[in-house]
Write an enzyme that holds these catalytic residues in place. Structure first.
Site, PDB file in Angstrom:
ATOM      1  N   ARG A   1       0.326  -5.621  -6.563  1.00  0.00           N
ATOM      2  CA  ARG A   1       0.406  -6.950  -5.958  1.00  0.00           C
ATOM      3  C   ARG A   1       1.102  -7.873  -6.948  1.00  0.00           C
ATOM      4  NH1 ARG A   1      -2.340  -7.523  -1.385  1.00  0.00           N
ATOM      5  NH2 ARG A   1      -4.001  -6.050  -0.875  1.00  0.00           N
TER       6      ARG A   1
ATOM      7  N   ARG B   1      -6.710  -2.217  11.015  1.00  0.00           N
ATOM      8  CA  ARG B   1      -7.345  -3.527  11.150  1.00  0.00           C
ATOM      9  C   ARG B   1      -6.743  -4.326  12.308  1.00  0.00           C
ATOM     10  NH1 ARG B   1      -6.571  -4.854   6.379  1.00  0.00           N
ATOM     11  NH2 ARG B   1      -4.698  -6.116   6.628  1.00  0.00           N
TER      12      ARG B   1
ATOM     13  N   THR C   1       4.166   2.741   5.759  1.00  0.00           N
ATOM     14  CA  THR C   1       2.792   2.313   5.979  1.00  0.00           C
ATOM     15  C   THR C   1       2.146   3.243   6.993  1.00  0.00           C
ATOM     16  OG1 THR C   1       1.389   0.585   6.970  1.00  0.00           O
ATOM     17  CG2 THR C   1       3.688   0.601   7.618  1.00  0.00           C
TER      18      THR C   1
ATOM     19  N   ASP D   1       2.663  -0.115  12.069  1.00  0.00           N
ATOM     20  CA  ASP D   1       2.596  -1.452  12.669  1.00  0.00           C
ATOM     21  C   ASP D   1       3.845  -2.291  12.404  1.00  0.00           C
ATOM     22  OD1 ASP D   1       2.194  -1.719   9.967  1.00  0.00           O
ATOM     23  OD2 ASP D   1       0.491  -3.093  10.128  1.00  0.00           O
TER      24      ASP D   1
ATOM     25  N   ASP E   1      -0.191   2.618   9.001  1.00  0.00           N
ATOM     26  CA  ASP E   1      -0.675   1.941  10.210  1.00  0.00           C
ATOM     27  C   ASP E   1       0.317   1.970  11.371  1.00  0.00           C
ATOM     28  OD1 ASP E   1      -3.131   1.280   9.125  1.00  0.00           O
ATOM     29  OD2 ASP E   1      -2.444  -0.648   8.351  1.00  0.00           O
TER      30      ASP E   1
ATOM     31  N   GLY F   1       0.826  -1.204   0.000  1.00  0.00           N
ATOM     32  CA  GLY F   1       0.000   0.000   0.000  1.00  0.00           C
ATOM     33  C   GLY F   1       0.858   1.250   0.000  1.00  0.00           C
TER      34      GLY F   1
ATOM     35  N   ASP G   1       5.104  -4.935   5.997  1.00  0.00           N
ATOM     36  CA  ASP G   1       5.591  -6.269   6.356  1.00  0.00           C
ATOM     37  C   ASP G   1       5.544  -7.257   5.195  1.00  0.00           C
ATOM     38  OD1 ASP G   1       2.851  -6.434   6.322  1.00  0.00           O
ATOM     39  OD2 ASP G   1       2.648  -7.269   8.336  1.00  0.00           O
TER      40      ASP G   1
END
Length: 328
Positions: free
Chosen positions: A76, A176, A130, A134, A132, A15, A107
């Site tokens: 992708r 998420r 990213t 994360d 997020d 992303g 990741d």
């Protein structure tokens, strides 16, 4: 400086996030400064397999530091998940004379890079991009700060409408698996409640909190909901649940969606991307590989990619405590 590294490639994968272009710029210009050739790989690992390469120099990255998204595109690539696909990618890199690459992503992108490094002993350094936040091994990922500012700005605007019409708004933000965006934006925007994956507030407690807000004289309320909230209900089901049990509220839902990933990167993300790009190229030229550039205590660090992937970021318990006090 490693005499073996003469040409470095850079790609973005997964992303997109604000700051990726600033990181691309940094990698390209650091290569130019170090007198190392630089090549852009378009469309992530798909472009690597297909040999979609383009030489880059310092002037190739003019006027991109302020742009969101990624000029190198992202895609992708199921083929890269196979040994045959990775072999094709390796052949294309060797054919182009590329000695190492920098991958900017999350990741999933790092997992591909780690496997590729293991199979071909090909030098690679990762930069975490990213929204997020994360990725283990860094306090901030590229795009997180920009996403927070975008979310807070949106909530401020939503609050104007909520106050004008005495409404309760459920605002869903990305997250998420982690609630970093929800928690930080919720505190920054003064939300009445924050629902995140790491903490199960529970529906009964949510109702009690909203009752207290109403009784205390609040005419409007904002509840921030991370995508992965553990209440067991999505944001629209939460709306119906509250309307059923607290009919005094006029409830609305706003899903911010992908606007959180767009827009010009903040100054913080631009500076962080610039620092990380320089560190990534320097690490490769020092003979280092299979590492991710991160930032901790405002110092750049290098973390093994396998640890960055397998490690778990922790929610800020102090910030949770602050949010509980602020929502009183």
């Amino acid at each position: 400086m490693s005499s073996e590294i003469k040409k470095i490639a850079v790609l973005t994968s997964g992303g997109d996030s604000p700051g990726m272009n600033a990181a691309i710029r940094s990698v390209v210009r650091t290569c130019a400064y170090m007198k190392v050739d630089c090549v852009a790989i378009y469309r992530g690992y798909q472009g690597m397999i297909e040999g979609d390469f383009k030489p880059m120099d310092a002037r190739s990255v003019n006027n991109i530091i302020n742009k969101g998204g990624t000029i190198l595109k992202s895609a992708r690539c199921d083929d890269f998940r196979t040994p045959e696909g990775r072999k094709k990618a390796h052949n294309e890199l060797i054919k182009a004379g590329i000695d190492a690459f920098v991958v900017i992503g999350g990741d999933g992108s790092f997992t591909g890079a780690m496997i590729f490094n293991r199979e071909f002993n090909f030098p690679v350094i990762g930069i975490p991009g990213t929204i997020d936040n994360d990725i283990f091994g860094t306090t901030f990922t590229l795009g997180f700060d920009t996403a927070l500012n975008t979310v807070v700005d949106c909530i401020d605007k939503i609050r104007d409408t909520a106050s004008s019409h005495n409404r309760l708004f459920f605002v869903e933000v990305m997250g998420r698996d982690v609630g970093h965006i929800a928690l930080n934006a919720g505190v920054g925007a003064g939300a009445e409640e924050i629902l995140i994956p790491e903490e199960n507030l529970g529906l009964d407690r949510l109702l009690e909190s909203l009752k207290r807000s109403k009784e205390s004289g609040k005419s409007s309320s904002i509840v921030i909901v991370a995508e992965g909230d553990k209440s067991g209900k999505n944001v629209f089901e939460l709306k119906e649940y509250v309307e059923e049990h607290l009919p005094i509220y006029d409830v609305r839902v706003s899903v911010l969606g992908h606007m959180q990933r767009g827009g010009a990167p903040s100054c913080y993300d631009r500076v962080l991307a610039s620092r990380m790009g320089v560190k990534a190229v320097e690490a490769l030229l020092e003979g280092k590989t299979n590492l991710m550039v991160g930032i901790q205590c405002n110092k750049l660090t290098l973390t093994p990619i396998n640890k960055a992937i397998k490690g778990h970021t922790k929610i800020d318990k102090e910030l949770i405590r602050v949010s509980e006090i602020m929502t009183t």
